[in-house]
Enzyme design. Structure first.
Site, PDB file in Angstrom:
ATOM      1  N   HIS A   1     -49.934  44.746  -5.605  1.00 22.36           N
ATOM      2  CA  HIS A   1     -51.168  45.520  -5.462  1.00 22.36           C
ATOM      3  C   HIS A   1     -51.082  46.539  -4.320  1.00 22.36           C
ATOM      4  O   HIS A   1     -51.931  47.415  -4.214  1.00 22.36           O
ATOM      5  CB  HIS A   1     -52.360  44.583  -5.276  1.00 22.36           C
ATOM      6  CG  HIS A   1     -52.612  43.719  -6.461  1.00 22.36           C
ATOM      7  ND1 HIS A   1     -52.857  44.232  -7.708  1.00 22.36           N
ATOM      8  CD2 HIS A   1     -52.614  42.369  -6.623  1.00 22.36           C
ATOM      9  CE1 HIS A   1     -53.022  43.243  -8.581  1.00 22.36           C
ATOM     10  NE2 HIS A   1     -52.864  42.104  -7.946  1.00 22.36           N
TER      11      HIS A   1
ATOM     12  N   ARG B   1     -43.814  40.700  -1.795  1.00 21.45           N
ATOM     13  CA  ARG B   1     -44.405  40.283  -3.068  1.00 21.45           C
ATOM     14  C   ARG B   1     -43.942  41.281  -4.111  1.00 21.45           C
ATOM     15  O   ARG B   1     -44.221  42.480  -4.000  1.00 21.45           O
ATOM     16  CB  ARG B   1     -45.928  40.241  -3.026  1.00 21.45           C
ATOM     17  CG  ARG B   1     -46.462  39.854  -4.427  1.00 21.45           C
ATOM     18  CD  ARG B   1     -47.862  39.307  -4.425  1.00 21.45           C
ATOM     19  NE  ARG B   1     -48.855  40.331  -4.178  1.00 21.45           N
ATOM     20  CZ  ARG B   1     -50.175  40.102  -4.224  1.00 21.45           C
ATOM     21  NH1 ARG B   1     -50.632  38.893  -4.519  1.00 21.45           N
ATOM     22  NH2 ARG B   1     -51.023  41.067  -3.956  1.00 21.45           N
TER      23      ARG B   1
ATOM     24  N   GLU C   1     -52.228  31.113  -9.564  1.00 22.13           N
ATOM     25  CA  GLU C   1     -53.443  31.933  -9.445  1.00 22.13           C
ATOM     26  C   GLU C   1     -54.142  32.155 -10.784  1.00 22.13           C
ATOM     27  O   GLU C   1     -54.898  33.112 -10.935  1.00 22.13           O
ATOM     28  CB  GLU C   1     -53.126  33.277  -8.772  1.00 22.13           C
ATOM     29  CG  GLU C   1     -51.995  34.041  -9.418  1.00 22.13           C
ATOM     30  CD  GLU C   1     -51.780  35.423  -8.778  1.00 22.13           C
ATOM     31  OE1 GLU C   1     -52.682  35.949  -8.107  1.00 22.13           O
ATOM     32  OE2 GLU C   1     -50.697  36.000  -9.017  1.00 22.13           O
TER      33      GLU C   1
ATOM     34  N   ASP D   1     -57.537  36.172  -8.034  1.00 17.99           N
ATOM     35  CA  ASP D   1     -57.125  36.025  -9.425  1.00 17.99           C
ATOM     36  C   ASP D   1     -57.478  34.643  -9.957  1.00 17.99           C
ATOM     37  O   ASP D   1     -57.853  34.495 -11.126  1.00 17.99           O
ATOM     38  CB  ASP D   1     -55.615  36.264  -9.566  1.00 17.99           C
ATOM     39  CG  ASP D   1     -55.298  37.705  -9.909  1.00 17.99           C
ATOM     40  OD1 ASP D   1     -56.037  38.279 -10.732  1.00 17.99           O
ATOM     41  OD2 ASP D   1     -54.330  38.253  -9.377  1.00 17.99           O
TER      42      ASP D   1
END
Ligand SMILES: [Mg+2]
Ligand SMILES: [Mg+2]
Ligand SMILES: [Mg+2]
Ligand SMILES: [Mg+2]
Ligand SMILES: [Mg+2]
Ligand SMILES: [Mg+2]
Lengths: 258, 258, 258, 258, 258, 258
Positions: free
Chosen positions: C48, C73, C148, C174
């Site tokens: 993200h 990530r 998640e 999430d």
């Protein structure tokens, strides 16, 4: 009526047409020039454009100069990049080579939040552009599947039944190539033209929007007249190359005597 | 005869003419497109182009696709950037706003090795492009002073006496502005046209090459016909913008009925 | 005890806690500021965050200013990018949306050398950071699967049995979204809080480390207190935006009279 | 009344005040965040900011997200960079260390077209942002000289007589340093505060606008109250660093027991 | 005979050998240095090189300085990036970890136009480099599958039967690792050497070209002598690191007394 | 004793010697490789290196991998860039072509805070690297003037009297060129060698540190032995080019028969 991300569906539902500016050059400067040129919508092409994520993000930012909806053609039907481009603020995704309903479902899954899909939450830039983004994203985000192979043509009706698609986008060159013709953005083979018409008809029946890739302003005009909702004027590289050639040819002409 | 860095002076001495491709867009991709378009010589514009050193270097590299001589218009008559661009492999420097013989001498000093000038040694990229670079740089490197103000016009003959200049380059828009006219690359004010002619005449008398900035292919053709050695087709941003507008207008036309 | 890549497991085994700095801004400058701010560990968010490979590499380099372990990530559970980030010098990988044991096995396969996995050899930067890298990479490299989604929650114990995982990382937003709640980094829905607790409990039973994504310093403190080994303070964009707003509000206040 | 480039002088002539967002981080992403934060005007700092031409251009493009006037503080009183930033679309130039009337004249010369100055014609991006740019640039372009040394303080009235200046901008830290005090953006030495007041008084007498650099929202509020037209909230790096430190401190706190 | 993209197969069919320059540093400058160093062919390594799409494109452009064929090793067997690199102008693709005939078919599908494959049409840069690109791409584009695991070794003959492959490329380090040895580009384990020989033999039988990754000039010489068509000299990072170390060691030596 | 920015003068005062790593390639990756190679100090060359501000900043950040002092050679004796590089965190400035005491005073003025100079306050990155930066900058910042022309040689003693200089740096190639010899980093003309010795002697008498540019490890060793405090091993481009050539030559050798 002006086309915006907020009114995207309403605009076309009202029978309006749109010309889509198409960017293949990896440059904020040319992106801004395209954005300021008066197109109704804008697309950054990450598939055949010479553009990767970081430049695409920058181009989307430079395109803030225009209120037009910003689309991205992703390089492939892969969830990572689809989600990244939506988080980066694109409100439309064009996905190449969607040939089967399963592929269409995968595309929807990557681009729609639960419960319709599995898009991961984190709209880093998108959330700053659009208030109340997550709640509104179902209507705000447009997902277009490219119908551009013989296989997709055969499966078009089933593909268009997949819930969550906003519409389809026709790639005439790949479609022609897949059907055994020369790939061209100025198709004239009857088989290709018929296929294009069939896709449009199916889209109308399925209640989906329909766009098409074009290689000239004349083809854009024709396709809009034929019934497509929007048509793309591609490509920036081609227009630039031809403009240079024309000016250079003029420069090499003997001047008129006076 | 093909124009190359090695034969730059001989080419024009033989009466040949050249069309110069002019790059303002900060992009390797558009630079390569320009380089492949067939221009006789190429220029990266660091003054009014949206281009700084690092991108200019990259553009020079991308222009390796063409054997044409690569010029750079530096942003100002400042020795640091002049030397950096020569080290980066440009074989021609166009310097804006050279208004006095002292300014011309400063330009020569920055761009010529001792004993003529004080250019610092370290041709990091240039030396890898041109064997025996330092010894040959006197003939290989071209230094052009822009004559583009009323002051420069008045001093033009003295400026052109400065040893080490290869030629002069006319900026019609600035020249017009300085003389009290609208700045334009399509000048038609008699005073401006006469000034352009006077500069060309002085260059011929001084034995210098002469180039000029043009806003269209037609003006290039006219200026070459008038006697300039080379003329620049500018700008890439302008040609791109106009090409977009023309195609978009065509796209918005109602298609012909058949 | 200071947290380092070499002592990563020992640090947490000894009961220490860590605050993880989280970078979404694609900038070496902000990455270095975060690195110098005193966090125990650092993460570049390619999912993200507005960050692609080349900028992520540069950020990892800028983070050399701190001895803290550097995590990435990755945008999706895809072997190409996972291997590239490890080669680029990350010693920790956080992978989003690991929903099944098969997905966990794929993640391990991409991040572990043979015989445990199939990571390709070529630790171009990693090998220069860590002497004897390949032999030590089993202990040096940390692989975290994000739990998640409702599906992952259901499969959590089977996922945690996959050999080669270092731990799990909880994405509360999430997770909430998948369970039918508003996505938020400040969850208060009992169902979400219970799910978080259940994941932590499973990790403890499986002997795995556990981290969690948090939207404020207060939540970090709470989650560490609740038993997580590390918690991330996200995001840099959010903190920057809020700091600007607060200062601007102060600037717009009428000053105190004196 | 909203502050825009077109109404810059009228806005302040009507007694309005402005808070100026100040960018030192070389990033389009943080630039856009600042642009969307609600500042009345925006500045890219090329002097003490970590920003060079190409990034500054990109930041100006990203700032299209806001209609606020875009300023640039140039690194030094050098004509090349001043002209480049105006061509890139900045409508305001802040020039550091203008200590004498001659330096002010040089600044005006570089930033104003003939006949007032000698700015070279070629507004590549500016011309696409502002219709009729050249004719209107006298009113559209704002030129601010920084008064920030003992020498400038002594010459302030003569500097302010230089035709073509829009206003002055106070740099409290450099001013303090030059007067023998600690450099700080929160000045409290009476000599420095008096000097600031004297500059403001002179600007009022000369009919010039006046801005000032501030290190906190509180100081902005105070300076606007004191009579400055605009005040800058600096710096983004500082606000980001402090926000990280505050959140990290909160994260390291023991959570409240419940 | 000089190796070019047009004559790639003919060159090797005639028994010629090639040394392949291998680039892992993400830099146009080092790419150009490699391109000017006299290698017969050139490869940008996007797998273990520190290089992503946008830099790889720039490196391909900088490599225009040499007429040698330009290859790209893609990061993984993924259609999006394979197609993007071909569109960017690479005429050769090296794909890591092709372990099964299905994986080889997927690779061919992504890199060959219909009817052999499903590569999408849009050769944005490739089409400007090679006239009549689409019609000629079957012969122009070279597709190499890496045989570098025990699994691939076992399936090598079936893999090599997949229509559309140009050849195979051996990765000795991964091959060794997969067979239980230390990963090294200077293999001496008999099992690894035998595997290398077996792959070469199979390639000869299948009528495919064969290349191999090497860690030194000596190994290149040996592998070419052993029968490989081309061998890569890797890596630029390694050669640079060793050259620095050698010069630094020399610098730290006591100078000879005279 | 390890050379650091904090102990720079003390290190040399104690008779220690230093080898300086010299970077001309515009790349964070090669900069980090150089930084990890064991040099005592490091320099980013913005004059003849292919490096502009933004890349130089990134390289300084990547060099955080080493505690060695970081120097920058600025492109020219221009205050804007000198101040920017100091703000960016360089603790040493090497300035080319300081030929007169006035030029030396201008250099000191730009690099020293008041009262010694007029450096503007705003150490954006430097302040985060060095606590109490402004107060300590007099001792922390090193300013070296290049003595590399006949003019500078003649004025060397007067130049070295300028307060605020830390030392001098010899450029043998420019010095040779200016004296009428071939420019080379391996000088053997007696006049050049005597000039180098004379500069060193003057520096010793003036109590200044002295460094010199060298083209090989052997020359570094010789110059340190001759009495220079530090000597630079240049250039990275040269070492890389020669390493490629040597490996390629080895690759083209017939292998030994066994
Ligand atoms: Mg297509
Ligand atoms: Mg001009
Ligand atoms: Mg998540
Ligand atoms: Mg100041
Ligand atoms: Mg391998
Ligand atoms: Mg020198």
């Amino acid at each position: 009526m002006r086309l915006t991300s907020d009114d995207f569906r309403a605009y076309f539902a009202a029978g309006n047409k749109a010309v889509n500016g198409w960017c293949c050059i990896p440059s904020m400067v040319t992106a801004e020039i395209v954005a300021r040129s008066g197109f109704d919508m804008l697309t950054v092409d990450m598939q055949h454009g010479l553009i990767d994520y970081q430049v695409a993000l920058a181009m989307l930012q430079a395109m803030s100069a225009s209120p037009a909806p910003k689309f991205v053609r992703i390089p492939w039907n892969e969830p990572g990049i689809a989600m990244k481009m939506l988080d980066a603020g694109a409100t439309g995704i064009v996905c190449p080579m969607v040939n089967t309903p399963d592929q269409a479902r995968a595309l929807v899954s990557a681009t729609r939040y639960a419960p319709l899909g599995t898009r991961s939450y984190g709209p880093t830039r998108a959330g700053s552009l659009h208030p109340d983004y997550v709640a509104r994203s179902g209507g705000l985000v447009q997902v277009f599947a490219m119908i551009e192979t013989a296989q997709a043509l055969a499966h078009r009706d089933a593909i268009m039944q997949v819930e969550g698609l906003s519409g389809v986008y026709v790639g005439p060159a790949d479609l022609g190539l897949s059907l055994g013709h020369e790939p061209t953005l100025q198709p004239d083979a009857p088989e290709v033209l018929e296929a294009i018409g069939a896709i449009l008809t199916s889209a109308r029946q399925a209640g989906l929007m329909a766009g098409i890739h074009c290689g000239s302003g004349a083809m854009v005009a024709n396709m809009l007249h034929q019934g497509f909702d929007f048509a793309s004027l591609s490509t920036d590289t081609g227009m630039f190359t031809r403009a240079l050639a024309a000016s250079l040819a003029e420069a090499r002409t003997r001047p008129e005597t006076t």
